[in-house]
Motif scaffolding. Structure first.
Motif, PDB file in Angstrom:
ATOM      1  N   SER A   1      -8.428 -15.625  -4.410  1.00  0.00           N
ATOM      2  CA  SER A   1      -8.411 -14.217  -4.827  1.00  0.00           C
ATOM      3  C   SER A   1      -9.386 -13.437  -3.955  1.00  0.00           C
ATOM      4  CB  SER A   1      -8.818 -14.125  -6.296  1.00  0.00           C
ATOM      5  OG  SER A   1      -9.143 -12.804  -6.625  1.00  0.00           O
ATOM      6  N   GLY A   2      -8.906 -12.342  -3.353  1.00  0.00           N
ATOM      7  CA  GLY A   2      -9.753 -11.548  -2.467  1.00  0.00           C
ATOM      8  C   GLY A   2      -9.734 -12.014  -1.021  1.00  0.00           C
TER       9      GLY A   2
ATOM     10  N   THR B   1      -3.588  -7.457   1.634  1.00  0.00           N
ATOM     11  CA  THR B   1      -3.912  -6.631   2.799  1.00  0.00           C
ATOM     12  C   THR B   1      -2.983  -6.970   3.973  1.00  0.00           C
ATOM     13  OG1 THR B   1      -6.196  -6.521   2.022  1.00  0.00           O
ATOM     14  CG2 THR B   1      -5.801  -5.880   4.296  1.00  0.00           C
TER      15      THR B   1
ATOM     16  N   SER C   1      -9.423  -6.318  -5.007  1.00  0.00           N
ATOM     17  CA  SER C   1      -8.119  -6.979  -5.072  1.00  0.00           C
ATOM     18  C   SER C   1      -7.744  -7.167  -6.537  1.00  0.00           C
ATOM     19  CB  SER C   1      -8.183  -8.325  -4.362  1.00  0.00           C
ATOM     20  OG  SER C   1      -8.800  -9.289  -5.186  1.00  0.00           O
TER      21      SER C   1
HETATM   22  N1  LIG Z   1      -9.046   0.093  -0.230  1.00  0.00           N
HETATM   23  C1  LIG Z   1     -10.008  -0.822  -0.080  1.00  0.00           C
HETATM   24  N2  LIG Z   1     -11.287  -0.452   0.144  1.00  0.00           N
HETATM   25  C2  LIG Z   1     -12.272  -1.355   0.298  1.00  0.00           C
HETATM   26  N3  LIG Z   1     -12.075  -2.689   0.252  1.00  0.00           N
HETATM   27  C3  LIG Z   1     -10.820  -3.132   0.026  1.00  0.00           C
HETATM   28  C4  LIG Z   1      -9.721  -2.227  -0.147  1.00  0.00           C
HETATM   29  N4  LIG Z   1      -8.593  -2.962  -0.356  1.00  0.00           N
HETATM   30  C5  LIG Z   1      -8.976  -4.258  -0.317  1.00  0.00           C
HETATM   31  N5  LIG Z   1     -10.301  -4.370  -0.081  1.00  0.00           N
HETATM   32  C6  LIG Z   1     -11.078  -5.623   0.034  1.00  0.00           C
HETATM   33  O1  LIG Z   1     -10.382  -6.486   0.905  1.00  0.00           O
HETATM   34  C7  LIG Z   1     -10.489  -7.832   0.472  1.00  0.00           C
HETATM   35  C8  LIG Z   1      -9.094  -8.454   0.418  1.00  0.00           C
HETATM   36  O2  LIG Z   1      -8.354  -7.841  -0.642  1.00  0.00           O
HETATM   37  P1  LIG Z   1      -6.825  -8.230  -0.959  1.00  0.00           P
HETATM   38  O3  LIG Z   1      -6.366  -7.287  -1.987  1.00  0.00           O
HETATM   39  O4  LIG Z   1      -6.067  -8.316   0.321  1.00  0.00           O
HETATM   40  O5  LIG Z   1      -7.007  -9.702  -1.552  1.00  0.00           O
HETATM   41  P2  LIG Z   1      -5.888 -10.686  -2.153  1.00  0.00           P
HETATM   42  O6  LIG Z   1      -5.901 -11.935  -1.339  1.00  0.00           O
HETATM   43  O7  LIG Z   1      -4.606  -9.976  -2.310  1.00  0.00           O
HETATM   44  O8  LIG Z   1      -6.541 -11.031  -3.570  1.00  0.00           O
HETATM   45  P3  LIG Z   1      -5.857 -11.218  -5.054  1.00  0.00           P
HETATM   46  O9  LIG Z   1      -5.251 -12.567  -5.035  1.00  0.00           O
HETATM   47  O10 LIG Z   1      -7.044 -11.146  -5.963  1.00  0.00           O
HETATM   48  O11 LIG Z   1      -4.882 -10.095  -5.235  1.00  0.00           O
HETATM   49  C9  LIG Z   1     -11.239  -7.797  -0.841  1.00  0.00           C
HETATM   50  O12 LIG Z   1     -12.578  -8.149  -0.606  1.00  0.00           O
HETATM   51  C10 LIG Z   1     -11.167  -6.350  -1.287  1.00  0.00           C
HETATM   52  O13 LIG Z   1     -12.329  -5.959  -2.003  1.00  0.00           O
END
Ligand SMILES: Nc1ncnc2c1ncn2[C@@H]1O[C@H](COP(=O)(O)OP(=O)(O)OP(=O)(O)O)[C@@H](O)[C@H]1O
Ligand SMILES: Nc1ncnc2c1ncn2[C@@H]1O[C@H](COP(=O)(O)OP(=O)(O)OP(=O)(O)O)[C@@H](O)[C@H]1O
Ligand SMILES: [Mg+2]
Ligand SMILES: [Mg+2]
Lengths: 257, 295
Positions: free
Chosen positions: A40-41, A46, B166
């Motif tokens: 997660s994260g 992204t 996220s």
């Molecule tokens: N608009 C934003 N502004 C600042 N940071 C962001 C933004 N969007 C995402 N992040 C950061 O980018 C990182 C990756 O986020 P992302 O949403 O891609 O993770 P994920 O793998 O989809 O996680 P999850 O499984 O929890 O959905 C995280 O640390 C998040 O805090």
């Protein structure tokens, strides 16, 4: 079909800077259903947002169907690539009817026969025409997610980016949606890039998958290896172990690999 | 051995003073099309244990949880609803403020809706823990809670706005808020659905430890049947607003109700690939009240 080369994405600056995606490269073949799993994260959503053209700043190269993509995407791009979002509650406009939600992409793309297309796509996701004049809050979670999939399908895209399409749904509705996605892929030859935390879903839906951690891709494997446990990275193996269910003693053995 | 000793202790406690006693809970909504009966005659008693509620979408799981906290928009009736022996029915707003979020907390199903979009995560954490008395500063305590739920960058997340997180980070921020409040009873509505499986188990271990060491009662609402089987003590299976089956969680895979069996058959499994997933064929008779003499 999707070529990602050395993609990096940074959010914020100074002490709030975060390297969300770190030199990520991946190639998804046409007609393939490719899984994306990981912490997660770690940057999964992204990556999908960068491919879908929803981010302003990223570096690296992304190509779809052989054509290199710029920051701004053309109308033709959206006819080819569609995304289903992680959040089934937030992704549909609350004040628009289902009919309007599904017609809007048709209007933007100047397509005719709108009513027939809306009826057809509703039939494809197994919702009757009576759903056309309802609002999102009048639907169950599973029905809403089928509308989100219908909206992605209505332009007949070649690629659908699916961000945890069933994680908010119960297993009975999940089964219906996964079967539907399977049918669409075999009938229309669509390519999927699918994010999921459920390794059972990945094993069922995908031929290959990638594992992400802290912005980086750490492994690409055949989904069949989920069944045999033949994964090369220690983090991936820990993930597979954790997918077997809760075990208090096991949790104490988890390491930050 | 340890496990067996523990479960007897729980049962003994339960026969003495249950944390929560709910008898014939009903929730009804007035809609333009007439009355909608969302929760029907739900009864259970719970002690210091992990009680899971499963069931398909719309079966009444969330409404049951919200009714306990008096947070549903529907009309609540019950023969009895007590928390540590004191009545939860018809409490005044002042009395609710003492209980809600403080003695009984709820982690909501949808973090994106439940987090306040115009407040930083840090401010929301501090607010959630404002009743706590301790030696460390609220800020320090907030950072520790974020670390406990395996947030990699607690300081950045403390300063962040909800839209900068996220999906799974938002969910963990909600859980950290609950930890700040240290409730005696927690209603967790799909608290880990957006987490990767490793972090999911780590977060569940925190809840498990709170149940064991601080005698917290936990209602765990989930769609993940294998997780429920391995994590919970007992499980209630809901259909159409009713509890249709109740089992020790470890016996979930030997459930007898055709609805429960149908749900079990739908889930894709890593080591048991199927060409096509089974779907649930619903039988309208499942919605009928159970025959007299038990469910
Ligand atoms: N608009 C934003 N502004 C600042 N940071 C962001 C933004 N969007 C995402 N992040 C950061 O980018 C990182 C990756 O986020 P992302 O949403 O891609 O993770 P994920 O793998 O989809 O996680 P999850 O499984 O929890 O959905 C995280 O640390 C998040 O805090
Ligand atoms: N404000 C409301 N007015 C009318 N009906 C409502 C209202 N809120 C909830 N309901 C109905 O109550 C029923 C039970 O809803 P509930 O949210 O408890 O389901 P659930 O079991 O939590 O489902 P899910 O797994 O999708 O979260 C549903 O049919 C829902 O449509
Ligand atoms: Mg995500
Ligand atoms: Mg719910």
């Amino acid at each position: 079909m999707i070529d990602i080369d050395n993609l990096s994405v940074v959010f914020g600056d100074g002490e709030n800077r975060v390297l969300a995606v770190d030199q990520f490269s991946l190639r998804v073949e046409a007609g393939e259903s490719f899984g994306l799993v990981g912490e997660s994260g770690s940057g999964k959503s992204t990556v999908l947002r960068a491919v879908a053209g929803l981010l302003d700043t990223w570096t690296g190269n992304i190509a779809v169907d052989g054509a290199k993509l710029g920051r701004k995407r053309s109308r033709d791009f959206y006819a080819k690539v569609q995304m289903v979002f992680q959040d089934p509650f937030g992704s549909l406009h609350p004040k628009h009817t289902i009919d309007r939600i599904l017609s809007e992409p048709l209007i933007v793309h100047d397509l005719d026969n709108r009513e027939a297309r809306v009826r057809d796509v509703l039939e494809q996701v197994q919702l009757g025409p009576s759903f056309r004049f309802r609002y999102p809050h009048q639907l169950s979670g599973g029905q809403r997610q089928r509308i989100a999939i219908a909206r992605a399908l209505i332009l007949r895209p070649r690629i659908i980016l699916l961000d945890e399409p069933t994680s908010a749904l119960d297993v009975s509705i999940q089964a219906e949606i996964l079967n539907l996605l399977d049918d669409i892929r075999t009938q229309l030859g669509v390519t999927y890039l699918l994010v999921s935390h459920d390794l059972g879903v990945v094993a069922h839906m995908c031929n290959r998958f990638a594992v992400m951690r802290q912005g980086k891709l750490i492994e690409v494997a055949e989904s069949a290896h989920l069944g045999t446990g033949a994964l090369s990275h220690a983090y991936s193996r820990q993930l597979l172990l954790a997918s077997k269910g809760y075990d208090r003693a096991l949790v104490d053995t988890f390491a930050d690999l | 051995m340890v496990c067996a000793m523990f479960s007897t202790r729980v049962e003994n406690k339960m026969t003495q003073t249950p944390i929560l006693d709910v008898q014939n809970l009903n929730v009804r909504f007035d809609t333009p099309k007439g009355e909608f009966h969302a929760v029907k005659d739900v009864s259970f008693t719970m002690g210091r244990e992990k009680l899971a509620i499963v069931g398909e979408s719309g079966s009444g799981k969330t409404q049951t949880g919200r009714a306990i906290l008096g947070l549903t928009q529907g009309r609540i009736t019950a023969d009895r609803m007590t928390f540590h022996g004191s009545n939860l029915l018809g409490l005044s707003p002042v009395a609710w403020r003492e209980i809600r979020g403080r003695r009984i907390a709820m982690v909501m199903q949808d973090p994106k809706y439940s987090l306040n979009p115009v407040m930083t995560i840090g401010d929301q954490l501090i607010e959630a823990g404002h009743r706590h008395i301790g030696t460390i500063s609220p800020r320090q305590r907030s950072l520790e809670m974020l670390e406990a739920v395996k947030i990699r960058d607690p300081l950045r997340v403390f300063r962040a706005w909800p839209h900068e997180l996220s999906g799974g980070m938002g969910q963990r921020a909600m859980i950290a808020m609950m930890l700040m409040a240290e409730p005696e009873m927690l209603i967790a509505d799909e608290p880990t659905s957006a987490l990767d499986v490793t972090v999911r188990l780590q977060v569940l271990a925190i809840l498990d430890d709170l149940v064991k060491t601080r005698n917290m009662g936990l209602i765990f609402i989930s769609h993940d049947l294998n997780l429920v089987r391995t994590f919970a003590d007992r499980v209630l299976i809901m259909y159409g607003g009713r509890v249709v089956e109740e089992l020790p969680a470890r016996d979930l895979y030997s459930a007898t109700h055709p609805y429960t069996r149908g749900l079990l058959a739908c889930a894709p499994e890593v080591d048991n690939p199927k060409k096509r997933l089974a779907i649930l064929n619903r039988d309208p008779a499942w919605a009928n009240p159970p025959p007299r003499g038990g469910r």
